[in-house]
Design a protein around this motif. Structure first.
Motif, PDB file in Angstrom:
ATOM      1  N   HIS A  67      38.121  99.417  41.884  1.00  0.00           N
ATOM      2  CA  HIS A  67      37.956  97.969  41.952  1.00  0.00           C
ATOM      3  C   HIS A  67      39.188  97.386  42.635  1.00  0.00           C
ATOM      4  O   HIS A  67      40.321  97.722  42.265  1.00  0.00           O
ATOM      5  N   PHE A  68      38.950  96.542  43.609  1.00  0.00           N
ATOM      6  CA  PHE A  68      40.029  95.860  44.313  1.00  0.00           C
ATOM      7  C   PHE A  68      39.885  94.374  44.032  1.00  0.00           C
ATOM      8  O   PHE A  68      38.827  93.790  44.244  1.00  0.00           O
ATOM      9  N   ILE A  69      40.946  93.784  43.535  1.00  0.00           N
ATOM     10  CA  ILE A  69      40.919  92.409  43.065  1.00  0.00           C
ATOM     11  C   ILE A  69      41.697  91.546  44.054  1.00  0.00           C
ATOM     12  O   ILE A  69      42.884  91.789  44.296  1.00  0.00           O
ATOM     13  N   LEU A 103      45.541  91.020  48.151  1.00  0.00           N
ATOM     14  CA  LEU A 103      45.258  91.971  47.077  1.00  0.00           C
ATOM     15  C   LEU A 103      46.199  91.699  45.910  1.00  0.00           C
ATOM     16  O   LEU A 103      47.416  91.711  46.069  1.00  0.00           O
ATOM     17  N   VAL A 104      45.631  91.445  44.726  1.00  0.00           N
ATOM     18  CA  VAL A 104      46.448  91.150  43.550  1.00  0.00           C
ATOM     19  C   VAL A 104      46.312  92.210  42.457  1.00  0.00           C
ATOM     20  O   VAL A 104      47.034  92.162  41.464  1.00  0.00           O
ATOM     21  N   GLY A 105      45.401  93.154  42.622  1.00  0.00           N
ATOM     22  CA  GLY A 105      45.244  94.201  41.618  1.00  0.00           C
ATOM     23  C   GLY A 105      44.259  95.259  42.068  1.00  0.00           C
ATOM     24  O   GLY A 105      43.448  95.034  42.973  1.00  0.00           O
ATOM     25  N   GLN A 106      44.347  96.420  41.439  1.00  0.00           N
ATOM     26  CA  GLN A 106      43.411  97.497  41.747  1.00  0.00           C
ATOM     27  C   GLN A 106      43.270  98.398  40.526  1.00  0.00           C
ATOM     28  O   GLN A 106      44.182  98.523  39.727  1.00  0.00           O
ATOM     29  N   GLU A 107      42.084  98.988  40.404  1.00  0.00           N
ATOM     30  CA  GLU A 107      41.779  99.899  39.299  1.00  0.00           C
ATOM     31  C   GLU A 107      41.111 101.139  39.879  1.00  0.00           C
ATOM     32  O   GLU A 107      40.386 101.060  40.870  1.00  0.00           O
ATOM     33  N   ILE A 108      41.343 102.266  39.229  1.00  0.00           N
ATOM     34  CA  ILE A 108      40.663 103.496  39.627  1.00  0.00           C
ATOM     35  C   ILE A 108      40.228 104.230  38.369  1.00  0.00           C
ATOM     36  O   ILE A 108      40.966 104.264  37.385  1.00  0.00           O
ATOM     37  N   LEU A 109      39.004 104.754  38.396  1.00  0.00           N
ATOM     38  CA  LEU A 109      38.460 105.466  37.253  1.00  0.00           C
ATOM     39  C   LEU A 109      37.647 106.652  37.758  1.00  0.00           C
ATOM     40  O   LEU A 109      36.802 106.500  38.632  1.00  0.00           O
ATOM     41  N   GLU A 110      37.936 107.835  37.241  1.00  0.00           N
ATOM     42  CA  GLU A 110      37.150 109.008  37.618  1.00  0.00           C
ATOM     43  C   GLU A 110      35.811 108.961  36.890  1.00  0.00           C
ATOM     44  O   GLU A 110      35.742 108.682  35.689  1.00  0.00           O
TER      45      GLU A 110
END
Length: 108
Positions: free
Chosen positions: A85-87, A97-104
């Motif tokens: 997810h790119f916020i 870009l103010v945030g990012q998430e990564i999930l396997e």
């Protein structure tokens, strides 16, 4: 003949109705996805980033009144699949870009 014309019209218009919106930061988010996977796992020639970007529901800015746009992209390294997810701040002409998430993605 009229039934065929109506069927064709229905098929064409239903395709437009189901099309997802294109976000002005989609291309930027795809580039960021590659960088994020490289950061977590190192350079790997098996890294692949899906070109499909899903625009998710905006989230509230916890520090203010505004909202952030959330773009979802999937990436793959060998047999691993990752949801990212790119916020982004909501702006008309730039991609902040103010945030990012990564999930396997796993079957556990």
């Amino acid at each position: 003949m009229i039934k065929h014309a109506i069927l064709i019209l229905f098929l064409v218009t239903s395709g437009f109705a189901s099309a997802e919106p294109v976000h002005h930061c989609s291309t930027e988010a795809i580039a960021q996805a590659k960088k994020l996977l490289d950061f977590h796992f190192g350079l790997d020639d098996r890294t692949e980033i899906d070109k499909h970007v899903t625009v998710l529901k905006p989230i509230k800015n916890p520090a203010g009144k505004g909202k952030f746009d959330v773009l979802e992209i999937y990436g793959h390294i060998y047999k691993g699949t990752y949801r990212m997810h790119f916020i982004y701040a909501q702006t008309d002409n730039q991609c902040l870009l103010v945030g990012q998430e990564i999930l396997e993605i796993t079957n556990l």
